[in-house]
Scaffold this active site. Structure first.
Site: not given
Lengths: 413, 413
Positions: B229, B322
């Site tokens: 991330d 995403h």
């Protein structure tokens, strides 16, 4: 109790390196550590820092005569998870649950994914992960009520207590410790998933100490009052440690190699503590703030001189000091403290500070060792002015599992 | 914006060693670090491990052109403290408060006690402590309302939001980061004590990443979904980083060398995420779980190929992923993410899991950089299925203080 040498982590051996297969980290070596000694870390730790494994690759054995997480040098982070058995969970299903938990704890502590690990990549940094199982009165009652040790019950109420039911008790306790907070979060998640069909979470308490590598191995922790806390602990590897923790008296066979665990959530009022000057703080505990030396000594592990008096004839270590009250005349009244600080977010509408200590002690016999100390502290201990027990639980800690077995197997006969 | 070279931590220099005077640790040396590179740590870190200072002695400069805690390689632990000004706190008293906080932050980050430090012994392990100040709309309004940048306001509501007032807003934000959790707890306590006469705690959020030393420096964090991330972050030391974070457009002079900070508390539903298989998880974000590589590449930092299609003609990186939704066509729509995981104890009576991310982003202009990304994600992002924003706040981040000054000084004209 058996005189054989403890195995696994009981030998105080840590295995370094050896992360999950397939990651290319295969180096493994054993190294002694010696409790409170300040011996330097073995070379492989630093090799790890260079080669990407870092200290995240260090492992603590899961299987062995004793469970890990007791004699293990305390890791930075701990999560204490108390679970309550579901209704109608049979003895056989409890056995299945304990096997599932043991298998997954064994894998995770060695840097391998749990059986149904959906985030396997989070398992590759064990960072000295240990998972320690404690059995509450309810679990032992459900499996083999006649085998419950007499001390396996809630502690008697103390005058200083302000217990909240939300922090009390529990049928199964999982103490999950590691030097990496993400490792603890992942292991907790996996073990809670294993538990969904069998039990419900009663409470979870998280705590911390100094980070791994932030100071020398073996340094006694400081609590949020700034005090050196735990100086009088027995040292792993000594006969005293073995007697205090594993015991030498008659115990039920299923607890041979096991111990007991007391967890007390102790709120610390940092605001009123702030009003106390340095001298008052040192007198409250009987030790210096600088290095934790008894007020009659100069180094942390100096023996306190309780007879010493000031020029005015007052005891140098005051009668009401925590150290004097906690320390028994009877050498059998000893415990191993392995506590963690907590500093949680304030609750909405509550006071700004929500801090304290998850007090954790291990002792072979709660009644003979823990209770007399606690009773003395309840009667008189200056520290009671700033601390309030708000949670309390007692667990029987089975011995470690043999490879292929599970924790608590002997309770099933 | 000035073209002069950034100073202090903006130079990406860390000072190692040099704990509080009187401790015997006096070695200090500068060392470069290079953002996402995997260069090994300088020798002094390991020397520290041997000599007892360990990595607890590492410091990050407080004074400089930019505040620390932004370009700083993310520390293991963070506490985000939002405070609300008391009523009738005058402009002059706000100035006094900021000076007090700055002085104490400067001392604590260098391993020295705060001015009125009642637990001075807890200050001696800075462990890369940084304290970053953010000014909310209320503070700027109270000091110099005409100098508020247009983006300093609550974000517009998004369809995915389920904001709780208890996690929103704040007049002053203190981001306290260090590699040691006890260091964070102590610094937070000292800064809250400084604030008692001026402000009240609105909320506190704590978070964590992998422990210092648990894996290589510069490794992109994993969140509690197990995903890599933050791969697309600009790299400190590049012109792009400077443009994204410090900006190159006209800004109020008091923010020259500063930036903006968005904090969003994002709950992650680990239970429903569990129901998704590995393939589905990788498609939801557009990256592999193993190493975070785009589904069209093999390494984390490979450029994604959004044109690539499968044998059946579907995009390899799905339209709803995403990564595709977050990544702009417009290169100016970039942000620096510096988020932390949270895994808090479940609230009484609530669900078992209370986990997620304290999403933190820095960008020179919220409206021009953050909002367009968030608007795209709000419309379509498969991750929205498992994530819920429950808190939101925006802060103006002043430049760093000059030595002897305080953070935000220029706002007072």
């Amino acid at each position: 109790m058996s005189q054989e040498k403890p195995q696994g982590v009981g030998r105080r051996r840590l295995l370094f390196g050896g992360a999950a297969a397939g990651l290319g980290a295969v180096a493994a070596a054993g190294a002694q550590w010696a409790g409170n000694s300040s011996s330097s870390e073995p070379d492989l730790v630093r090799t790890g820092l260079d080669e990407g494994g870092a200290n995240g690759a260090q492992t603590v054995p899961f299987y062995g005569r004793h469970q890990a997480g007791i004699a293990t040098e305390p890791q930075t982070h701990a999560s204490f998870v108390a679970l309550d058995l579901g209704t109608d969970v049979s003895r056989d299903r409890i056995r299945s649950w304990l096997r599932l938990l043991s298998d997954d704890a064994a894998a995770l502590t060695q840097g391998q994914p749990a059986l149904a690990d959906t985030e396997a990549e989070l398992a590759v940094r064990p960072a000295r992960l240990s998972v320690t199982f404690g059995f509450g009165p309810g679990l032992v009652k459900a499996v083999a009520p006649h085998l419950a040790p007499p001390w396996l019950a809630p502690l008697p109420g103390f005058g200083i207590d302000a217990l909240q039911e939300r922090w009390n008790g529990g049928d199964l306790l999982l103490q999950i410790c590691a030097d990496d907070p993400l490792t603890v979060a992942h292991a907790q998640r996996m073990l809670l998933k294993d538990s969904r069909a069998f039990a419900a979470v009663r409470w979870i308490q998280s705590g911390f100490r100094r980070a791994y590598g932030s100071e020398q191995t073996g340094t006694t922790m400081r609590n949020l009052f700034g005090q050196v806390d735990g100086s009088a602990n027995p040292v792993p590897g000594t006969a005293e440690f073995d007697r205090v923790v594993w015991g030498d008296a008659e115990i039920p066979a299923w607890l041979d190699g096991g111990t007991s665990m007391v967890i007390r959530r102790i709120a610390m009022n940092l605001d009123t503590w702030d009003e106390l000057d340095r001298h008052g703080r040192e007198e409250s505990v009987g030790r210096t703030l600088a290095n934790g030396a008894p007020l009659t000594g100069s180094a942390e592990h100096d023996a306190p001189d309780f007879e010493a008096v000031t020029a005015l004839g007052f005891p140098v270590i005051p009668d009401y000091s925590h150290m004097r009250r906690a320390r028994p005349d009877n050498p059998r009244q000893r415990i191993l403290r392995r506590s963690y600080n907590y500093d949680d977010a304030p609750e909405p509408g509550g006071p700004v500070s929500n801090a304290g200590q998850v007090f954790v002690s291990f002792q072979a016999d709660v009644s003979a060792q823990f209770l007399p100390i606690q009773e003395r502290l309840d009667k008189l201990d200056l520290l009671n002015e700033w601390t309030t027990p708000i949670g309390s639980a007692v667990f029987a800690v089975p011995p470690g599992a043999r490879e292929g077995g599970f924790v608590g197997e002997a309770l099933f006969g």
